[in-house]
Design a protein around this motif. Structure first.
Motif, PDB file in Angstrom:
ATOM      1  N   LYS A 176       0.836  -1.200   0.000  1.00 33.93           N
ATOM      2  CA  LYS A 176       0.000   0.000   0.000  1.00 33.93           C
ATOM      3  C   LYS A 176       0.870   1.249   0.000  1.00 33.93           C
ATOM      4  O   LYS A 176       2.060   1.203   0.325  1.00 33.93           O
ATOM      5  CB  LYS A 176      -0.907   0.039   1.245  1.00 33.93           C
ATOM      6  CG  LYS A 176      -1.974  -1.030   1.298  1.00 33.93           C
ATOM      7  CD  LYS A 176      -2.828  -0.861   2.554  1.00 33.93           C
ATOM      8  CE  LYS A 176      -3.889  -1.943   2.665  1.00 33.93           C
ATOM      9  NZ  LYS A 176      -4.723  -1.779   3.891  1.00 33.93           N
ATOM     10  N   ASP A 290       0.064   5.340  -6.087  1.00 30.75           N
ATOM     11  CA  ASP A 290      -0.475   6.682  -5.874  1.00 30.75           C
ATOM     12  C   ASP A 290       0.369   7.753  -6.562  1.00 30.75           C
ATOM     13  O   ASP A 290       0.479   8.876  -6.088  1.00 30.75           O
ATOM     14  CB  ASP A 290      -0.594   6.991  -4.384  1.00 30.75           C
ATOM     15  CG  ASP A 290      -1.823   7.824  -4.076  1.00 30.75           C
ATOM     16  OD1 ASP A 290      -2.844   7.631  -4.744  1.00 30.75           O
ATOM     17  OD2 ASP A 290      -1.762   8.673  -3.184  1.00 30.75           O
ATOM     18  N   TYR A 291       0.967   7.396  -7.697  1.00 28.32           N
ATOM     19  CA  TYR A 291       1.747   8.325  -8.532  1.00 28.32           C
ATOM     20  C   TYR A 291       2.987   8.861  -7.844  1.00 28.32           C
ATOM     21  O   TYR A 291       3.544   9.880  -8.255  1.00 28.32           O
ATOM     22  CB  TYR A 291       0.878   9.500  -9.022  1.00 28.32           C
ATOM     23  CG  TYR A 291      -0.329   9.059  -9.793  1.00 28.32           C
ATOM     24  CD1 TYR A 291      -0.219   8.608 -11.100  1.00 28.32           C
ATOM     25  CD2 TYR A 291      -1.582   9.029  -9.193  1.00 28.32           C
ATOM     26  CE1 TYR A 291      -1.322   8.162 -11.807  1.00 28.32           C
ATOM     27  CE2 TYR A 291      -2.696   8.591  -9.884  1.00 28.32           C
ATOM     28  CZ  TYR A 291      -2.553   8.157 -11.190  1.00 28.32           C
ATOM     29  OH  TYR A 291      -3.651   7.708 -11.875  1.00 28.32           O
ATOM     30  N   TYR A 292       3.439   8.192  -6.803  1.00 28.36           N
ATOM     31  CA  TYR A 292       4.622   8.685  -6.097  1.00 28.36           C
ATOM     32  C   TYR A 292       5.852   7.944  -6.577  1.00 28.36           C
ATOM     33  O   TYR A 292       5.901   6.713  -6.568  1.00 28.36           O
ATOM     34  CB  TYR A 292       4.464   8.516  -4.584  1.00 28.36           C
ATOM     35  CG  TYR A 292       5.351   9.460  -3.801  1.00 28.36           C
ATOM     36  CD1 TYR A 292       4.894  10.717  -3.424  1.00 28.36           C
ATOM     37  CD2 TYR A 292       6.649   9.106  -3.467  1.00 28.36           C
ATOM     38  CE1 TYR A 292       5.700  11.600  -2.727  1.00 28.36           C
ATOM     39  CE2 TYR A 292       7.470   9.973  -2.755  1.00 28.36           C
ATOM     40  CZ  TYR A 292       6.994  11.222  -2.392  1.00 28.36           C
ATOM     41  OH  TYR A 292       7.805  12.098  -1.711  1.00 28.36           O
ATOM     42  N   VAL A 548      -5.273   1.163  -3.075  1.00 25.21           N
ATOM     43  CA  VAL A 548      -5.298   2.631  -3.106  1.00 25.21           C
ATOM     44  C   VAL A 548      -6.693   3.079  -3.496  1.00 25.21           C
ATOM     45  O   VAL A 548      -7.494   2.299  -4.016  1.00 25.21           O
ATOM     46  CB  VAL A 548      -4.270   3.203  -4.126  1.00 25.21           C
ATOM     47  CG1 VAL A 548      -2.862   2.961  -3.669  1.00 25.21           C
ATOM     48  CG2 VAL A 548      -4.496   2.634  -5.519  1.00 25.21           C
ATOM     49  N   GLU A 549      -6.980   4.375  -3.264  1.00 27.13           N
ATOM     50  CA  GLU A 549      -8.268   4.944  -3.656  1.00 27.13           C
ATOM     51  C   GLU A 549      -8.225   5.235  -5.153  1.00 27.13           C
ATOM     52  O   GLU A 549      -7.819   6.321  -5.578  1.00 27.13           O
ATOM     53  CB  GLU A 549      -8.544   6.226  -2.863  1.00 27.13           C
ATOM     54  CG  GLU A 549      -8.769   6.006  -1.383  1.00 27.13           C
ATOM     55  CD  GLU A 549     -10.174   5.482  -1.084  1.00 27.13           C
ATOM     56  OE1 GLU A 549     -11.020   5.499  -1.997  1.00 27.13           O
ATOM     57  OE2 GLU A 549     -10.410   5.051   0.049  1.00 27.13           O
ATOM     58  N   ALA A 550      -8.596   4.272  -5.975  1.00 29.28           N
ATOM     59  CA  ALA A 550      -8.537   4.466  -7.427  1.00 29.28           C
ATOM     60  C   ALA A 550      -9.524   3.526  -8.113  1.00 29.28           C
ATOM     61  O   ALA A 550      -9.880   2.466  -7.578  1.00 29.28           O
ATOM     62  CB  ALA A 550      -7.123   4.203  -7.946  1.00 29.28           C
ATOM     63  N   GLN A 569      -8.302   8.873 -10.129  1.00 30.42           N
ATOM     64  CA  GLN A 569      -7.585   8.926  -8.858  1.00 30.42           C
ATOM     65  C   GLN A 569      -7.303  10.377  -8.486  1.00 30.42           C
ATOM     66  O   GLN A 569      -7.010  11.206  -9.350  1.00 30.42           O
ATOM     67  CB  GLN A 569      -6.262   8.149  -8.942  1.00 30.42           C
ATOM     68  CG  GLN A 569      -5.623   7.887  -7.586  1.00 30.42           C
ATOM     69  CD  GLN A 569      -4.443   6.935  -7.679  1.00 30.42           C
ATOM     70  OE1 GLN A 569      -3.868   6.751  -8.733  1.00 30.42           O
ATOM     71  NE2 GLN A 569      -4.080   6.321  -6.568  1.00 30.42           N
ATOM     72  N   ASN A 570      -7.375  10.665  -7.191  1.00 30.96           N
ATOM     73  CA  ASN A 570      -7.101  12.016  -6.686  1.00 30.96           C
ATOM     74  C   ASN A 570      -7.937  13.077  -7.381  1.00 30.96           C
ATOM     75  O   ASN A 570      -7.471  14.185  -7.664  1.00 30.96           O
ATOM     76  CB  ASN A 570      -5.620  12.361  -6.832  1.00 30.96           C
ATOM     77  CG  ASN A 570      -4.731  11.455  -6.007  1.00 30.96           C
ATOM     78  OD1 ASN A 570      -5.157  10.961  -4.958  1.00 30.96           O
ATOM     79  ND2 ASN A 570      -3.522  11.225  -6.459  1.00 30.96           N
TER      80      ASN A 570
END
Length: 580
Positions: A176, A290-292, A548-550, A569-570
């Motif tokens: 995560k 999360d695109y990080y 993730v929230e996606a 996402q986001n």
């Protein structure tokens, strides 16, 4: 062929016209940026310094408001601001430099470099996971009463790491994304162990001197630092000095200071191989969950009405009295740097508008924030009058109501012991954002502070019902003596043929794609540089992720052929074309 004097004169005149046109065009954009930022300043939404580069060249830099309000010293392009989490990209650079030198391995475990770290967790966590916030180490700034009890006293890196190194992991490493200052703090400890130098010295030797960043460094309180901005926070309709924070606490996760001019030099250095090879930089910019990526958020961004989205590499920062952002669009070498010393400025909104100006798109005019008016009204008006005013402001298109900003007002009141007023503000926020889990979580905290257990339980239950991943809500319910199971997720059945039709590679950007794979009667997705995760159907065409929230939506052309997926996402929709 020889040019006649007349031809040379004509050519020279054309060059002068072209130069004048180019200069006028640049000035026009600069004037638009200045006018835009001034609107935010007038609305008390920005107080700091700005730098904008177009195609690698600075077209605008300016300071707004005060670097020191007590001495009336204005902000300027060479004012030094605390960067907060923008520090993380420098820490990531130091780590990747050590990897390139063969002194570290991205797959290496924490205990490979810190033998005294607890083996139960240190044997499982890799350098890559620390860099990408996927280690599962609890975030030390989320520890109970962290700012009240831990943030003011100086610490040593290895000593402070013991505050969190024995805590249970929040999740299995690599599964995560959860933003953790602890992970980057630990990277600083590893840098010191491997190099035999302090984090500050390693930073100076390997980045600041080679990139000629003479106005950038580790921001300790005691040294005299010319042109250092003071940090402020909004309170009761005005400003107060921000709470003291010993800068050994943020350390490699957020301890640096810089100027907008130095961050432009940093940006320019990243286009060269002066600090890191091209292949190592490609690794550093590859996003994981999360695109990080490594110290940077990396994703495609839509700018105004432009048809194609552009790759955006950026990071924000926030630390007592300061918030910051550096945004880079490498395709066109565009750069936006915003450094603010009054905390809580809407820097992402300002950045979006500046990019619209750079790409000749219409801006979204900033609105006056209701949060400031709310603070002032709470000082001068009866509570019922404030509620009436809030309703009127919310209906007026000239004003904006920000869930986060209004929540911030509520927490200011809660910290000041004004629980009745805090509860009223949280309630106004819940009425404005009835579908947000966070507003009920916050109001539950106010009820809990007032001793109204039943009301607190009711709000926390509503919060976790809206967001089953709200672990704080479940923790609070447990603390209040309630046991609530997370709602069971309903999975829609999708036939095997439909699942098979989605299999393929979808490109969201030149450096980022998602491979869709079918295994049995299940669908999986694997993004560039990321592990494989199951996609759970909520309809025949829309699937969601649990890690993730996606969500992912598949779309077909007129022939019924699947040609695109959209990653949600986001709050953004990112299309990915299917590769044939």
């Amino acid at each position: 062929m020889k040019c006649t004097p007349i031809q040379r004169a004509i050519s020279l005149a054309i060059m002068v016209i072209l130069l004048a046109t180019s200069t006028t065009f640049a000035q026009s954009k600069a004037a638009k940026i200045d006018a835009l930022v001034q609107q935010y300043v007038t609305n008390r939404q920005f107080n700091g310094s700005v730098l904008v580069a177009e195609k690698g060249q600075v077209i605008f830099k300016k300071g707004y408001g005060m670097a020191n309000m007590e001495w009336n010293i204005p902000n300027a392009p060479d004012t030094k601001f605390r960067l907060g989490s923008v520090t993380k990209q420098f820490t990531a650079m130091l780590i990747v430099q050590l990897v390139e030198k063969g002194k570290l391995k991205l797959a290496g475990k924490v205990t490979d470099y810190l033998p005294d770290y607890p083996k139960a967790t240190g044997d499982k966590i890799t350098i890559h996971q620390l860099l990408t916030h996927t280690s599962g180490i609890p975030n030390y700034t989320n520890l109970p009463k962290f700012f009240e009890t831990l943030s003011r006293d100086p610490v040593t890196p290895e000593g402070f790491a013991k505050k969190f190194d024995s805590m249970p992991l929040d999740f299995e490493p690599g599964t995560k994304f959860s933003y953790s200052n602890s992970g980057y703090f630990l990277l600083g400890v590893i840098i010191e162990k491997v190099t035999g130098k302090s984090y500050a010295d390693a930073l100076t030797e390997n980045i600041l001197k080679p990139a000629q960043l003479s106005n950038t460094g580790y921001d300790l309180f005691s040294p005299i630092l010319p042109k250092r901005a003071t940090g402020y926070e909004k309170k009761n309709g005005g400003y107060v000095n921000s709470p003291y924070l010993d800068m050994t606490i943020p350390y490699a996760a957020g301890s640096m200071y810089s100027t907008v001019e130095d961050l432009y030099r940093w940006d320019q250095a990243l286009y060269t191989d002066k600090l890191l090879s091209a292949s190592a930089k490609a690794t550093m910019y590859t996003p994981f969950l999360d695109y990080y990526a490594y110290g940077w958020g990396v994703k495609n961004a839509k700018i105004g009405e432009l048809k194609d989205s552009l790759l955006l590499i950026e990071h924000t920062g926030g630390i007592n009295g300061f918030n910051t952002i550096i945004s880079r669009l490498p395709k066109d070498k565009q750069l936006v740097v915003l450094l603010n010393n009054t905390g809580g400025a809407p820097l992402s909104d300002i950045r979006r508008n500046i990019l619209r100006i750079l790409y000749d798109q219409p801006i979204v005019a900033p609105k006056k924030p209701i949060a400031d008016l709310l603070r002032q009204s709470l000082q001068s008006d009866p509570l019922e009058k404030t509620k009436q005013k809030f309703t009127a402001w919310k209906a007026d298109k000239a004003y904006s109501v920000s869930e986060e900003a209004v929540n911030g007002v509520g927490y200011e009141l809660l910290r000041d012991g004004k629980t009745k007023e805090a509860l009223a503000v949280f309630t106004l926020n819940a009425e404005a954002y009835p579908n947000s889990y966070n507003v009920y979580d916050s109001r539950g905290e106010a009820y809990k502070a007032m001793g109204d257990k039943d009301a607190a339980i009711q709000d926390y239950k509503k919060s976790v019902a809206l967001n089953p991943r709200n672990t704080n809500g479940f923790d609070m319910l447990k603390e209040l003596g309630e046991s609530v199971e997370a709602p069971k997720e309903v999975v829609v059945a999708v036939d095997s043929a439909t699942l098979a039709s989605y299999v393929g590679n979808y490109q969201l950007s030149p450096a980022f794609s998602i491979a869709i794979i079918k295994k049995g009667d299940k669908l999986f997705g694997q993004a560039t540089g990321q592990p494989m995760f199951e996609l759970f159907p909520e309809s025949k065409t829309k699937f969601y992720l649990k890690v993730v929230e996606a969500q992912v939506t598949f779309s077909s052309n007129e022939k019924g052929e699947v040609e695109q997926l959209v990653l949600h996402q986001n709050g953004q929709d990112m299309p990915g074309k299917r590769l044939r």
